[in-house]
Design a protein around this motif. Structure first.
Motif, short mmCIF file in Angstrom:
data_model
loop_
_atom_site.label_atom_id
_atom_site.label_comp_id
_atom_site.label_asym_id
_atom_site.label_seq_id
_atom_site.Cartn_x
_atom_site.Cartn_y
_atom_site.Cartn_z
N PRO A 160 0.80 -1.23 0.00
CA PRO A 160 0.00 0.00 0.00
C PRO A 160 0.83 1.28 0.00
CG PRO A 160 -0.90 -1.59 1.55
CD PRO A 160 0.42 -2.14 1.08
N GLU A 161 1.91 1.30 0.78
CA GLU A 161 2.73 2.51 0.86
C GLU A 161 3.74 2.62 -0.28
OE1 GLU A 161 5.07 -0.41 3.48
OE2 GLU A 161 3.17 -0.26 2.42
N HIS A 162 3.98 1.52 -0.98
CA HIS A 162 4.87 1.50 -2.14
C HIS A 162 4.19 0.65 -3.23
CE1 HIS A 162 8.03 3.38 0.19
NE2 HIS A 162 8.04 2.39 1.06
N PRO A 163 3.19 1.18 -3.91
CA PRO A 163 2.40 0.36 -4.84
C PRO A 163 3.17 -0.14 -6.05
CG PRO A 163 1.77 2.69 -4.95
CD PRO A 163 2.67 2.55 -3.77
N GLU A 164 4.40 0.33 -6.22
CA GLU A 164 5.23 -0.20 -7.31
C GLU A 164 5.89 -1.52 -6.95
OE1 GLU A 164 7.97 2.88 -5.26
OE2 GLU A 164 5.86 2.32 -5.35
N ILE A 165 5.85 -1.90 -5.67
CA ILE A 165 6.50 -3.12 -5.21
C ILE A 165 5.49 -4.25 -5.09
CG2 ILE A 165 7.57 -4.24 -3.22
CD1 ILE A 165 9.16 -1.81 -2.68
N LEU A 166 5.82 -5.39 -5.69
CA LEU A 166 5.07 -6.63 -5.50
C LEU A 166 5.98 -7.60 -4.75
CD1 LEU A 166 2.76 -8.66 -5.99
CD2 LEU A 166 3.80 -9.15 -8.24
N ALA A 167 5.61 -7.93 -3.53
CA ALA A 167 6.46 -8.79 -2.71
C ALA A 167 5.69 -9.30 -1.52
CB ALA A 167 7.70 -8.03 -2.23
N GLY A 168 6.15 -10.41 -0.96
CA GLY A 168 5.68 -10.82 0.35
C GLY A 168 6.34 -9.92 1.39
N ARG A 169 5.87 -10.03 2.62
CA ARG A 169 6.45 -9.17 3.66
C ARG A 169 6.66 -9.94 4.95
NH1 ARG A 169 4.35 -3.14 4.78
NH2 ARG A 169 5.70 -2.81 2.98
N ASP A 170 7.85 -9.79 5.49
CA ASP A 170 8.18 -10.31 6.81
C ASP A 170 7.70 -9.30 7.84
OD1 ASP A 170 9.42 -11.44 9.07
OD2 ASP A 170 11.23 -10.25 8.70
N LEU A 171 6.74 -9.70 8.68
CA LEU A 171 6.16 -8.77 9.64
C LEU A 171 7.03 -8.56 10.87
CD1 LEU A 171 2.38 -9.73 9.49
CD2 LEU A 171 3.57 -7.84 8.37
N GLU A 172 8.09 -9.35 10.99
CA GLU A 172 8.99 -9.16 12.13
C GLU A 172 9.89 -7.95 11.93
OE1 GLU A 172 12.19 -11.72 14.83
OE2 GLU A 172 10.89 -12.73 13.39
N PHE A 173 10.42 -7.79 10.69
CA PHE A 173 11.34 -6.68 10.42
C PHE A 173 10.88 -5.77 9.29
CE2 PHE A 173 14.14 -9.88 12.40
CZ PHE A 173 14.61 -9.12 13.47
N GLY A 174 9.87 -6.17 8.53
CA GLY A 174 9.30 -5.29 7.52
C GLY A 174 9.88 -5.42 6.13
N GLY A 175 10.86 -6.28 5.94
CA GLY A 175 11.45 -6.47 4.62
C GLY A 175 10.81 -7.62 3.86
#
Length: 248
Positions: free
Chosen positions: A37-52
């Protein structure tokens, strides 16, 4: 992410094809692949522990993925998942990003990192000096430096090469990633389980498989299969399709 099989400029119609498994503790919180949502150009999964992330693509035709180095003592405390996010948000070329990372890589947890800006493909880790621009070919990136090999990476590269000689399909690539056959003979059940392409062990294993196919016309197809880690979950398969836009 514990195994990345990739074909770079090896197929005239598909300059980049990636088949990758992410292995992780089941308790680690994760979001499935989507546009951020905050970077709509990125398609990726997300690690909720560190955000990467462990693997991602941008609408500008950038690709990045990371694995851990399993038997390396951590030299830094920065999350390796930030490398994927930072590269996808960057406007630097792959080589520029790798060159800058070279002086900072000791600050990160042990990693293998691969990145493409669409024109070149670079590899770097933080246990060896320097970085590399990859020639066209087929590669297997595991949990060891690329200068080393083990049965898992050798078999992965061989099977990917055999598949690339045929008509490549996302289902064939997924089948490739779901092979549970151990590549070593061992009395150590943990090492034996980790030698499989699809890992399944108590509380740890392959959480998802990712397929990325970039076409020469700028069209990208991305599939992510999430595996159930408990009885209340179901497997899910997502497909994303988009066309890259020029970097303005």
């Amino acid at each position: 992410m514990c195994l990345i099989l990739l074909s770079w400029q090896n197929d005239p119609e598909h300059p980049l094809i990636v088949a990758a498994n992410r292995d992780e503790f089941f308790q680690r919180p994760t979001l499935a692949a989507n546009f951020w949502p905050e970077h709509p150009e990125i398609l990726a999964g997300r690690d909720l522990e560190f955000g990467g992330s462990w693997l991602g693509i941008s609408r500008l035709g950038r690709f990045a993925a990371v694995t851990n180095l399993r038997e390396v003592v951590a030299s830094g405390d920065r999350s390796r998942g930030d490398l994927v996010k930072d590269f996808l948000l960057s406007t630097q070329s792959s080589s520029q990003f790798a060159e800058q990372l070279e002086s900072e890589k000791s600050h990160y947890r042990p990693f293998n990192f691969v990145a493409s800006d669409g024109n070149s493909f670079c590899y770097i880790n933080n246990v060896e000096a320097g970085w590399q621009t990859l020639a066209p070919g087929i590669y297997a990136i595991g949990n060891i430096p690329r200068s080393d090999e083990n049965a898992k990476t050798i078999k992965g590269r061989e099977d990917m090469s055999e598949l690339m000689a045929e008509h490549v399909s996302p289902q064939k690539l997924l089948n490739l990633l779901q092979d549970k056959t151990p590549t070593i003979v061992s009395d150590d059940e943990i090492h034996k389980a980790l030698s499989s392409r699809f890992v399944s062990f108590d509380g740890y294993g392959t959480r998802s498989s990712s397929i990325v196919i970039a076409s020469d016309d700028g069209c990208w197809d991305v599939w992510e299969k999430q595996y159930a880690i408990n009885a209340s979950q179901q497997e899910t398969l997502q497909h994303f399709n988009f066309t890259t836009r020029p970097n303005s």
